[in-house]
Structures are given as C-alpha cells and as structure tokens.
Design a protein around this motif. Structure first.
Motif, mmCIF file in Angstrom:
data_model
loop_
_atom_site.group_PDB
_atom_site.id
_atom_site.type_symbol
_atom_site.label_atom_id
_atom_site.label_comp_id
_atom_site.label_asym_id
_atom_site.label_seq_id
_atom_site.Cartn_x
_atom_site.Cartn_y
_atom_site.Cartn_z
ATOM 1 N N ALA A 40 -67.353 34.206 120.914
ATOM 2 C CA ALA A 40 -66.508 34.356 119.716
ATOM 3 C C ALA A 40 -65.030 34.241 120.099
ATOM 4 N N ALA A 41 -64.645 34.860 121.214
ATOM 5 C CA ALA A 41 -63.260 34.758 121.684
ATOM 6 C C ALA A 41 -62.916 33.306 122.004
ATOM 7 N N PHE A 42 -63.855 32.597 122.617
ATOM 8 C CA PHE A 42 -63.615 31.193 122.929
ATOM 9 C C PHE A 42 -63.559 30.350 121.660
ATOM 10 N N ALA A 43 -64.367 30.689 120.656
ATOM 11 C CA ALA A 43 -64.321 29.980 119.373
ATOM 12 C C ALA A 43 -62.959 30.161 118.703
ATOM 13 N N ILE A 44 -62.396 31.354 118.805
ATOM 14 C CA ILE A 44 -61.053 31.592 118.258
ATOM 15 C C ILE A 44 -60.036 30.708 118.974
ATOM 16 N N LEU A 45 -60.149 30.621 120.284
ATOM 17 C CA LEU A 45 -59.244 29.756 121.048
ATOM 18 C C LEU A 45 -59.391 28.299 120.622
ATOM 19 N N LEU A 46 -60.628 27.830 120.471
ATOM 20 C CA LEU A 46 -60.841 26.443 120.039
ATOM 21 C C LEU A 46 -60.307 26.216 118.624
ATOM 22 N N ALA A 47 -60.478 27.202 117.750
ATOM 23 C CA ALA A 47 -59.927 27.092 116.398
ATOM 24 C C ALA A 47 -58.404 27.040 116.442
ATOM 25 N N LEU A 48 -57.795 27.813 117.330
ATOM 26 C CA LEU A 48 -56.338 27.772 117.505
ATOM 27 C C LEU A 48 -55.894 26.383 117.950
ATOM 28 N N ILE A 49 -56.566 25.834 118.947
ATOM 29 C CA ILE A 49 -56.219 24.492 119.420
ATOM 30 C C ILE A 49 -56.397 23.473 118.303
ATOM 31 N N ALA A 50 -57.497 23.568 117.560
ATOM 32 C CA ALA A 50 -57.730 22.643 116.440
ATOM 33 C C ALA A 50 -56.646 22.778 115.382
ATOM 34 N N SER A 51 -56.221 24.005 115.087
ATOM 35 C CA SER A 51 -55.208 24.207 114.041
ATOM 36 C C SER A 51 -53.870 23.582 114.432
ATOM 37 N N VAL A 52 -53.501 23.665 115.712
ATOM 38 C CA VAL A 52 -52.222 23.071 116.101
ATOM 39 C C VAL A 52 -52.330 21.548 116.208
ATOM 40 N N ILE A 53 -53.514 21.033 116.522
ATOM 41 C CA ILE A 53 -53.712 19.577 116.502
ATOM 42 C C ILE A 53 -53.555 19.060 115.074
ATOM 43 N N VAL A 54 -54.210 19.720 114.134
ATOM 44 C CA VAL A 54 -54.104 19.313 112.727
ATOM 45 C C VAL A 54 -52.660 19.469 112.249
ATOM 46 N N GLY A 55 -52.016 20.574 112.600
ATOM 47 C CA GLY A 55 -50.615 20.772 112.220
ATOM 48 C C GLY A 55 -49.722 19.681 112.776
ATOM 49 N N SER A 56 -49.948 19.305 114.028
ATOM 50 C CA SER A 56 -49.156 18.249 114.650
ATOM 51 C C SER A 56 -49.347 16.923 113.930
ATOM 52 N N ALA A 57 -50.591 16.581 113.668
ATOM 53 C CA ALA A 57 -50.874 15.310 112.979
ATOM 54 C C ALA A 57 -50.284 15.307 111.573
ATOM 55 N N TYR A 58 -50.453 16.404 110.852
ATOM 56 C CA TYR A 58 -49.968 16.488 109.475
ATOM 57 C C TYR A 58 -48.438 16.416 109.413
ATOM 58 N N ALA A 59 -47.769 17.217 110.225
ATOM 59 C CA ALA A 59 -46.298 17.225 110.206
ATOM 60 C C ALA A 59 -45.738 15.890 110.685
ATOM 61 N N THR A 60 -46.370 15.303 111.696
ATOM 62 C CA THR A 60 -45.908 14.007 112.201
ATOM 63 C C THR A 60 -46.070 12.931 111.140
ATOM 64 N N LEU A 61 -47.208 12.922 110.447
ATOM 65 C CA LEU A 61 -47.437 11.946 109.384
ATOM 66 C C LEU A 61 -46.418 12.093 108.265
ATOM 67 N N ARG A 62 -46.161 13.329 107.853
ATOM 68 C CA ARG A 62 -45.178 13.562 106.788
ATOM 69 C C ARG A 62 -43.769 13.188 107.249
ATOM 70 N N TRP A 63 -43.457 13.478 108.499
ATOM 71 C CA TRP A 63 -42.138 13.103 109.039
ATOM 72 C C TRP A 63 -42.012 11.580 109.102
ATOM 73 N N TYR A 64 -43.030 10.919 109.625
ATOM 74 C CA TYR A 64 -43.023 9.456 109.756
ATOM 75 C C TYR A 64 -42.885 8.792 108.391
ATOM 76 N N ARG A 65 -43.593 9.304 107.408
ATOM 77 C CA ARG A 65 -43.545 8.725 106.059
ATOM 78 C C ARG A 65 -42.294 9.128 105.301
ATOM 79 N N GLY A 66 -41.627 10.179 105.781
ATOM 80 C CA GLY A 66 -40.450 10.666 105.074
ATOM 81 C C GLY A 66 -40.781 11.248 103.719
ATOM 82 N N THR A 67 -42.003 11.765 103.587
ATOM 83 C CA THR A 67 -42.447 12.286 102.289
ATOM 84 C C THR A 67 -41.928 13.687 102.051
ATOM 85 N N ALA A 68 -41.731 13.966 100.785
ATOM 86 C CA ALA A 68 -41.275 15.300 100.380
ATOM 87 C C ALA A 68 -42.363 16.050 99.690
#
Length: 151
Positions: free
Chosen positions: A123-151
C-alpha cells in the motif's frame, strides 16, 4: 470599472491555470505528504527535522514552500502553466530517480520490506506510484497548456 465577481474557473485565466491544474497540485501534495509520513512510520530514509541527519528526505521537504510560493504567484497572476510545468517535470525527474531508477536511493524494496505486513508495504508503494503518476500527469497537462497558450 474592473469586474471582481469572478468564478473559480475565470479567475486563473490571466495565467492560463485552470481548476484541473489546481486539483493536480492538491492531489500531488496529499500523496507527497502521505509518502513523507510513510518515511517516518517505516523509519528508513528519514532525515532532519525527524533526525539530526540531513539527507534527500530533508531536501524533499522544500516541495511544500515551493508549492505555496507557486500558488501565491499563480493567484496573483505572476506565474502560470510554465511554472507548474517546470515544477511537475522536476518533481517527476526527482521522484523517478530516487525511487524507481536503476540508481535509486530508496528503491521499492526499501518502501515495501520494512513493514511486518506485506499488504501495508505494498500500500505504501502504491501511494508512491500514485504520487509519481500524479506528477507525470501534472507535467504533461501543464506543459500542454503552456505550449498551446490556452487560458
């Protein structure tokens, strides 16, 4: 006269940050805090302020003031998707390097094996993997919005 009755989705429009990005920040902070608590509970790879030793655990605590500063800057219109893309990308790189890379300082076995009950360790390792997944998704989402210049 400037309009001041913004809805939550309109207010961040100056920086292009939307509610979904705030949700990703909140999710990653909750998972990050859970992972830091896990460090303390299992008692390995713990540093200052819990022990006198300064180590990667100690340095990882800087994430909380960095997020607080980012939120203040974002809400005041001085930071946006570019800031969060950089934050999430750096978080992804650091978490992956320290936990799941071939050079991991705290590999999966260090998260799982300290617990007497394997289910708790996984369970502790699953939390760590979920943390890594959340920052990967955050990185992709913020980068896409930045690249597109969307508001």
């Amino acid at each position: 006269m400037a309009r001041t009755d913004h809805t939550p989705d309109e207010r961040p429009a100056r920086t292009g940050v939307q509610r979904a990005l705030y949700s990703l920040v909140a999710l990653s902070m909750v998972l990050g805090a859970a992972h830091h608590v896990d460090h303390v509970v299992r008692g390995n790879h713990v540093g200052w302020p819990i022990t006198g030793q300064v180590n990667p655990f100690t340095y990882s605590l800087v994430v909380y003031p960095v997020v607080a500063i980012g939120l203040v800057l974002t809400l005041s219109g001085r930071a946006g998707n570019r800031y969060w893309a950089a934050f999430f990308a750096l978080s992804t790189a650091m978490l992956a390097y320290f936990h799941v890379s071939p050079w991991a300082v705290e590999p999966p076995r260090d998260v799982i094996l300290p617990y007497a009950d394997p289910a708790v360790g996984y369970a502790a390792f699953a939390i760590l993997l979920a943390l890594i997944a959340s920052v990967i998704v955050g990185s992709a989402y913020a980068t896409l919005r930045w690249y597109r210049g969307t508001a």
